[in-house]
Design an enzyme around this catalytic site. Structure first.
Site, short mmCIF file in Angstrom:
data_model
loop_
_atom_site.label_atom_id
_atom_site.label_comp_id
_atom_site.label_asym_id
_atom_site.label_seq_id
_atom_site.Cartn_x
_atom_site.Cartn_y
_atom_site.Cartn_z
N ASN A 149 0.67 -1.25 -0.21
CA ASN A 149 -0.10 0.12 0.15
C ASN A 149 0.75 1.37 0.15
O ASN A 149 0.35 2.29 0.45
CB ASN A 149 -0.78 0.09 1.12
CG ASN A 149 -0.03 -0.05 2.50
OD1 ASN A 149 1.19 -0.24 2.45
ND2 ASN A 149 -0.90 0.18 3.39
N ASP A 182 3.24 2.40 1.99
CA ASP A 182 3.66 3.26 3.03
C ASP A 182 5.01 3.03 3.24
O ASP A 182 5.49 3.51 4.55
CB ASP A 182 2.47 3.00 4.01
CG ASP A 182 2.78 1.76 4.64
OD1 ASP A 182 2.12 1.28 5.69
OD2 ASP A 182 3.45 0.97 4.10
N ASP A 218 3.92 -5.71 4.28
CA ASP A 218 2.56 -6.04 4.96
C ASP A 218 2.17 -7.43 4.63
O ASP A 218 2.83 -7.92 3.69
CB ASP A 218 1.60 -4.90 4.60
CG ASP A 218 1.66 -4.41 3.48
OD1 ASP A 218 1.80 -3.34 3.01
OD2 ASP A 218 1.65 -5.52 2.45
N ASP A 226 11.02 -17.69 20.21
CA ASP A 226 12.09 -16.87 20.30
C ASP A 226 12.81 -17.06 21.50
O ASP A 226 12.11 -17.12 22.84
CB ASP A 226 11.36 -15.46 20.34
CG ASP A 226 12.31 -14.16 20.12
OD1 ASP A 226 12.54 -13.51 21.46
OD2 ASP A 226 13.10 -14.33 19.29
N GLU A 285 14.31 -21.05 19.32
CA GLU A 285 15.84 -20.40 19.10
C GLU A 285 16.46 -20.48 20.59
O GLU A 285 16.04 -20.04 21.61
CB GLU A 285 15.62 -18.75 18.81
CG GLU A 285 16.97 -18.02 18.89
CD GLU A 285 16.82 -16.73 18.86
OE1 GLU A 285 17.47 -15.82 18.28
OE2 GLU A 285 15.74 -16.14 19.53
N HIS A 316 16.98 -12.77 10.61
CA HIS A 316 16.83 -11.36 10.61
C HIS A 316 17.73 -10.51 11.75
O HIS A 316 17.68 -9.57 11.77
CB HIS A 316 15.44 -11.21 10.87
CG HIS A 316 15.08 -11.47 12.45
ND1 HIS A 316 15.05 -13.07 12.52
CD2 HIS A 316 14.91 -10.78 13.43
CE1 HIS A 316 14.76 -13.14 13.95
NE2 HIS A 316 14.93 -12.16 14.47
N ASP A 317 18.70 -11.44 12.26
CA ASP A 317 19.55 -11.17 13.17
C ASP A 317 20.89 -11.31 12.62
O ASP A 317 21.86 -10.75 13.48
CB ASP A 317 19.41 -11.86 14.51
CG ASP A 317 18.20 -11.65 15.30
OD1 ASP A 317 18.02 -12.57 15.97
OD2 ASP A 317 17.56 -10.48 15.16
O1 TEU Z 1 17.12 -12.87 19.31
C1 TEU Z 1 17.81 -13.58 20.44
C2 TEU Z 1 19.29 -13.57 20.08
O2 TEU Z 1 19.83 -14.17 20.36
C3 TEU Z 1 19.64 -12.23 19.45
O3 TEU Z 1 19.69 -11.23 20.32
C4 TEU Z 1 21.20 -12.45 18.83
O4 TEU Z 1 21.91 -12.95 19.71
C5 TEU Z 1 21.58 -11.01 18.49
O5 TEU Z 1 20.62 -10.51 17.99
C6 TEU Z 1 22.72 -11.13 17.40
O6 TEU Z 1 23.12 -10.21 17.37
C7 TEU Z 1 15.74 -13.09 19.39
C8 TEU Z 1 15.22 -12.58 18.00
O7 TEU Z 1 15.75 -13.42 16.82
C9 TEU Z 1 15.70 -11.17 18.07
O8 TEU Z 1 15.30 -10.39 16.65
C10 TEU Z 1 15.27 -10.21 19.27
O9 TEU Z 1 15.73 -9.12 19.01
C11 TEU Z 1 15.51 -10.90 20.49
O10 TEU Z 1 15.34 -12.40 20.45
C12 TEU Z 1 14.51 -10.33 21.57
O11 TEU Z 1 13.21 -10.96 21.39
CA CA Z 2 2.71 -1.34 3.68
#
Ligand code: TEU
Ligand code: CA
Length: 567
Positions: A23, A25, A29, A200, A261, A337-338
């Site tokens: 959309n 922004d 999404d 998580d 995790e 994503h980390d």
């Molecule tokens: O990540 C936990 C975790 O181990 C991360 O913090 C990781 O060690 C670090 O990012 C590496 O740099 C989980 C999620 O995947 C993360 O996105 C969240 O920030 C975190 O838990 C808290 O919910």
């Molecule tokens: Ca959007």
């Protein structure tokens, strides 16, 4: 109900904020995800892991949940969710939601109630402690995003614990009412047709309480009061008990896929938690290989790096492959994503980017376990050239930058170099779908800049190219469906005649699968493992064609080959 056999499945992780904006922004999404489901079907994956989409003040991009049963407005509505889930199921895709229950947002109604008074029925949903005799925090633990894990709460005159940001207070899992709340919200989503959960930091829910209810100090490893406290709460005493209860209360009643995790998890923890009979989860995300390029003997953590020694990576994989064979099950991942983009971290994001991305994929997918593909990895997306801290959005990097430049005497240049190498925003740059502005991620202005080189790796440009990274992932995923040795084969690390070349094999019945990969930017010639030359090449790039009797194999920079033969 015969549980689905997920062992030949491949999972695709979606980070909704950066996947596809429908959309304009600038924020990805749910309708954007629905619009791209054909991309996932074409890739051949079976399961989607969706990072958090719940109502949240987004202090940690959704890993701080204010309402577990509501969709964050920026991601869409519950109707959008239902349409996305229906679209996935129609394509035979299953959905794992992100279960973030080590902590909530401080804006969750439970915490709002809890922090108002010590007599509030929700007070005991969280972890409160009196100040230390000097009025300071109860112990010396440092939080994951800098600062103390303890935050003062004036209304009740006490501190609360938060292992991550102060807007992510930890839940009190010792409280059976808290556990029942979690089981109820899991049933809510499973009853909607969701197929499982990625949990998580699930191995942090059981805290190491002292008999007097206090929490021990962390070992002193540097000057100053605060000491790394993360590991202190990992793999706690009641972890398996809580997860077994979760199975009895919820998971055993549904056909689910679960992955926990588990930072700081060891092979022993992996066996205990994922054992087919006595465990509680299907698999874990362990971090041993993710921490190999952290320089030892320094107290700043992941931001101080060292080059990856391939032997360390081999040894780590061998430990987990052999440790869980028949005793549990591994997840296989190089990015999420980390983590920074693997092609930049352990390959080459310059002239050899395509070959390096394919090599890392062949190396990873040849192992036993469930492979995870993080959005953009199937396109060979590299890290982003963050110039200043203003380019960044991630609380972890921004807080680190502040502390490094203000307290640790780092220059802006040093801090930004560390963030370019290890910052989480590298993985959160919008996916490049086509050659239009912002890689076609949005018609608006993206919440974080799109990649300046998107024209080199956007999806549209790869669909028709049989030598593309996308096609390589498609074939690797298809091979896992065709060859049981890839699913069930026992792993064996093989000696390699070159320090930057990895060689291992998988054995199953009378079949043998060899995987040989060049982790260097140089052409190499290596000794061929016995009988490999008479095998059939299943997939390969930058590798000499095999002919029976060959004793050596020439590999181009980042070349790789997977060969099937007889034992
Ligand atoms: O990540 C936990 C975790 O181990 C991360 O913090 C990781 O060690 C670090 O990012 C590496 O740099 C989980 C999620 O995947 C993360 O996105 C969240 O920030 C975190 O838990 C808290 O919910
Ligand atoms: Ca959007």
């Amino acid at each position: 109900m015969k549980p689905t056999d997920w062992r030949s499945s491949v999972v695709y992780q979606i980070y909704p904020r950066s996947f596809c904006d429908s959309n304009g922004d600038g924020i990805g999404d749910l309708p954007g995800i629905t619009a791209k489901l054909d991309h996932l079907q074409q890739l051949g994956v079976d399961v989607v892991w969706l990072s958090p989409i719940y109502a949240s003040p987004q202090d940690d991009n959704g890993y701080d949940i204010a309402d577990y049963r509501a969709i964050a407005p920026e991601f869409g509505t519950m109707a959008d969710f239902d349409a996305m889930l229906a679209g996935m199921h129609q394509r035979g895709l299953r959905l794992m939601m992100d279960l973030v229950v080590n902590h909530t947002s401080d804006e969750h109604a439970w915490f709002q109630q809890a922090r108002s008074s010590r007599d509030n029925p929700y007070h005991d949903y969280y972890l409160w402690r009196e100040p230390a005799p000097d009025g300071g925090p109860p112990n010396n633990w440092e939080a994951a995003f800098q600062g103390s894990v303890w935050e003062w709460n004036e209304p009740t005159g006490e501190y609360y614990l938060h292992m991550f940001s102060k807007k992510q207070p930890d839940l009190n899992w010792e409280n059976p009412r808290v556990r029942q709340e979690v089981y109820a919200l899991m049933r809510f989503w499973l009853d909607k047709g969701v197929d499982g959960f990625r949990m998580d930091v699930i191995n942090m829910i059981s805290k190491p309480w002292n008999a007097d209810g206090s929490l021990p100090n962390a070992p002193v490893v540097r000057d100053g009061f605060l000491q790394p406290g993360f590991a202190m709460t990992c793999n706690g005493p009641r972890l398996l008990e809580f997860l077994r209860e979760m199975c009895l209360e919820v998971l055993d009643h549904y056909d689910t896929l679960t992955v926990g995790e588990a930072p700081m998890a060891t092979v022993t923890v992996g066996q205990a938690l994922t054992h087919p009979e006595t465990g509680a989860l299907n698999m874990l995300f362990q971090f041993e290989h993710m921490d190999l390029d952290i320089a030892p003997g320094q107290a700043v953590g992941k931001w101080v790096t060292q080059p990856l020694d391939l032997r360390d990576l081999q040894q780590s994989m061998a430990r987990w492959q052999n440790g869980l064979h028949g005793q549990g099950w591994n997840s296989l991942y190089l990015s999420n994503h980390d983590q920074p983009r693997p092609v930049s971290r352990w390959g080459d994001d310059g002239v050899h980017r395509v070959a390096a991305a394919k090599m890392l994929a062949t190396w990873l997918h040849g192992h036993q376990g469930t492979p995870y593909v993080y959005q953009g990895e199937e396109l060979g997306m590299p890290n982003y050239p963050f110039a200043t801290i203003n380019d960044c959005r991630d609380i972890e990097s921004i807080n680190f930058y502040q502390v490094a430049t203000r307290q640790l005497g780092w220059t802006d240049g040093q801090a930004m170099a560390a963030i370019r190498a290890k910052g989480r925003d590298n993985a959160r740059v919008p996916v490049a779908w086509d050659a239009t502005a912002h890689g076609g991620f949005t018609q608006g202005t993206p919440w974080i800049d799109s990649h300046p080189n998107a024209e080199q790796f956007h999806a549209q440009g790869q669909y028709g190219d049989v030598d593309s990274v996308f096609h390589h992932y498609q074939r690797l995923i298809a091979l896992r469906k065709q060859h049981p040795v890839l699913v069930h084969g026992r792993y064996e690390l093989l000696p390699s005649s070159h320090p930057r070349v990895s060689a291992y094999r998988r054995l199953w019945v009378d079949q043998c699968l060899w995987v040989v990969t060049n982790f260097s930017a140089e052409p190499v010639t290596v000794t061929l493992p016995e009988r490999m030359a008479s095998g059939q090449t299943l997939i390969g790039h930058g590798a000499e064609a095999l002919t029976p009797g060959m004793s050596t194999l020439a590999l181009q920079p980042y070349g790789a080959i997977m060969v099937l033969g007889q034992t």
